[in-house]
Scaffold this motif. Structure first.
Motif, PDB file in Angstrom:
ATOM      1  N   GLY A 178     -10.951  29.181 -11.001  1.00  0.00           N
ATOM      2  CA  GLY A 178     -10.058  29.219 -12.151  1.00  0.00           C
ATOM      3  C   GLY A 178     -10.752  28.516 -13.301  1.00  0.00           C
ATOM      4  O   GLY A 178     -11.767  27.846 -13.122  1.00  0.00           O
ATOM      5  N   HIS A 182      -9.894  23.590 -12.377  1.00  0.00           N
ATOM      6  CA  HIS A 182      -9.772  24.271 -11.092  1.00  0.00           C
ATOM      7  C   HIS A 182     -11.148  24.633 -10.534  1.00  0.00           C
ATOM      8  O   HIS A 182     -11.431  24.430  -9.352  1.00  0.00           O
ATOM      9  N   THR A 183     -11.998  25.168 -11.388  1.00  0.00           N
ATOM     10  CA  THR A 183     -13.344  25.520 -10.939  1.00  0.00           C
ATOM     11  C   THR A 183     -14.138  24.274 -10.583  1.00  0.00           C
ATOM     12  O   THR A 183     -14.870  24.254  -9.582  1.00  0.00           O
ATOM     13  N   GLU A 197     -13.086  21.445  -9.339  1.00  0.00           N
ATOM     14  CA  GLU A 197     -12.666  20.954  -8.032  1.00  0.00           C
ATOM     15  C   GLU A 197     -13.132  21.876  -6.910  1.00  0.00           C
ATOM     16  O   GLU A 197     -13.526  21.412  -5.835  1.00  0.00           O
ATOM     17  N   CYS A 202      -8.754  27.973  -2.003  1.00  0.00           N
ATOM     18  CA  CYS A 202      -8.163  28.121  -3.326  1.00  0.00           C
ATOM     19  C   CYS A 202      -7.424  26.853  -3.722  1.00  0.00           C
ATOM     20  O   CYS A 202      -7.129  25.998  -2.886  1.00  0.00           O
ATOM     21  N   ASN A 203      -7.147  26.749  -5.039  1.00  0.00           N
ATOM     22  CA  ASN A 203      -6.277  25.671  -5.507  1.00  0.00           C
ATOM     23  C   ASN A 203      -5.223  26.241  -6.452  1.00  0.00           C
ATOM     24  O   ASN A 203      -4.457  27.092  -6.026  1.00  0.00           O
ATOM     25  N   GLY A 204      -5.158  25.860  -7.716  1.00  0.00           N
ATOM     26  CA  GLY A 204      -3.967  26.154  -8.495  1.00  0.00           C
ATOM     27  C   GLY A 204      -3.905  27.346  -9.418  1.00  0.00           C
ATOM     28  O   GLY A 204      -2.824  27.681  -9.881  1.00  0.00           O
ATOM     29  N   PRO A 205      -5.017  28.018  -9.777  1.00  0.00           N
ATOM     30  CA  PRO A 205      -4.909  29.045 -10.815  1.00  0.00           C
ATOM     31  C   PRO A 205      -4.049  30.229 -10.389  1.00  0.00           C
ATOM     32  O   PRO A 205      -3.904  30.522  -9.204  1.00  0.00           O
ATOM     33  N   GLU A 230      -4.477  21.436  -3.194  1.00  0.00           N
ATOM     34  CA  GLU A 230      -3.776  21.141  -4.445  1.00  0.00           C
ATOM     35  C   GLU A 230      -4.675  20.343  -5.379  1.00  0.00           C
ATOM     36  O   GLU A 230      -5.547  19.588  -4.942  1.00  0.00           O
ATOM     37  N   SER A 231      -4.476  20.533  -6.666  1.00  0.00           N
ATOM     38  CA  SER A 231      -5.308  19.873  -7.660  1.00  0.00           C
ATOM     39  C   SER A 231      -5.203  18.354  -7.559  1.00  0.00           C
ATOM     40  O   SER A 231      -4.138  17.795  -7.266  1.00  0.00           O
ATOM     41  N   SER A 273       1.908  22.116  -8.034  1.00  0.00           N
ATOM     42  CA  SER A 273       1.793  23.175  -9.029  1.00  0.00           C
ATOM     43  C   SER A 273       2.698  24.334  -8.614  1.00  0.00           C
ATOM     44  O   SER A 273       3.162  24.407  -7.467  1.00  0.00           O
TER      45      SER A 273
END
Length: 210
Positions: free
Chosen positions: A45, A49-50, A52, A131-134, A161-162, A170
Motif C-alpha cells: 500500500g 503500509h509499504t 511496514e 497484508c496489513n491495512g490498505p 495490523e499497522s 483499521s
C-alpha cells in the motif's frame, strides 16, 4: 427397461468417480502448495503500509517462503520503486476506492477490483498472503477465501495490523479479524480488546524505535 437401469447406474458411478477424483486432486494441490517452499504474495500500500510490509519481508526465510511476489493498486506508483529486488514480480489490481470517492461510484469500482482479484488469485495460487491495512487487501483476501473453499489454492491469510494502530483496528482489520488465519497486533492495549489476535513485540516496533 433393464438396459435403461444399467445405463443409469453406469452414469451415476462415473459421476461419483469424477467427483471423488476432483476432490482428491484438490486435496493434493492444497498439500503440494503448503509444502515448502511456500509461494508468498505480499500486498503493498502507499506510504507507511509499504514500509511496514518491507520491514516484515526482510525477516522471511527465503528458503521456505519462495517465491515472494507483490501486489499493488494501479494508482500506487511509489511502492515498486522501494522494493529491494528490482526484478521482483509485481502484480496490479484496480483500487477498490479512491480517497474522497463517493460511496455510489465506489460500489462499481469495488466490484471491478474484486473481479480482477478473483482472476489474479486463481492465476498465481499463493500459499500465503501477507497484508496489513490498505484497501487493496480486501478484494484479494475475499478472492483467496473463495478459492480456498472450492479447493483451488490454500491462500492462508496473515494480517499484520499497522504499528500506528494502538487502541483501535483499521477498517480493513475489523473486516478481516475473524477471517484471517493469523491476525497480528503490536500493542498490548489492542491485544486485550481483540484476544483472537497474536501480540508480537515486533520487527516494526524495534526498527522504528531504534
Amino acid at each position: 427397461m433393464n438396459s435403461a437401469f444399467v445405463t443409469g447406474g453406469i452414469a451415476i458411478v462415473l459421476f461419483v468417480r469424477i467427483i471423488i477424483v476432483w476432490v482428491f486432486r484438490c486435496i493434493r494441490r492444497r498439500t503440494e502448495t503448503n509444502s515448502p517452499p511456500l509461494k508468498t504474495l505480499v500486498i503493498l500500500g502507499s506510504g507507511g503500509h509499504t514500509t511496514e510490509m518491507l520491514q516484515l519481508t526482510k525477516q522471511l526465510n527465503r528458503s521456505f517462503y519462495a517465491p515472494v511476489e507483490y501486489c499493488r493498486a494501479t494508482t500506487d506508483t511509489t511502492s515498486v520503486m522501494r522494493l529491494p529486488d528490482r526484478l521482483a514480480v509485481v502484480h496490479t489490481i484496480p483500487r477498490a476506492r479512491e480517497v474522497g470517492q463517493s460511496y455510489v461510484t465506489s460500489l462499481f469500482s469495488t466490484i471491478y477490483a474484486q473481479w480482477h482479484a478473483m482472476f489474479l488469485i486463481a492465476k498465481i495460487r499463493p500459499g500465503l498472503i501477507l497484508c496489513n491495512g490498505p484497501g487493496t487487501v480486501l478484494p484479494l483476501c475475499v478472492a483467496a477465501l473463495f478459492w480456498r473453499v472450492v479447493g483451488w489454492c490454500p491462500g492462508q491469510i496473515v494480517f499484520v495490523e499497522s504499528y500506528c494502530r494502538v487502541q483501535t483496528l483499521s477498517l480493513t482489520g475489523k473486516l478481516l479479524y475473524f477471517w484471517a488465519d493469523l491476525f497480528v497486533v503490536h500493542w498490548e492495549e489492542l491485544h486485550r480488546q481483540y484476544p483472537r489476535s497474536k501480540l508480537v513485540d515486533s520487527f516494526v516496533r524495534r526498527q522504528k524505535d531504534e
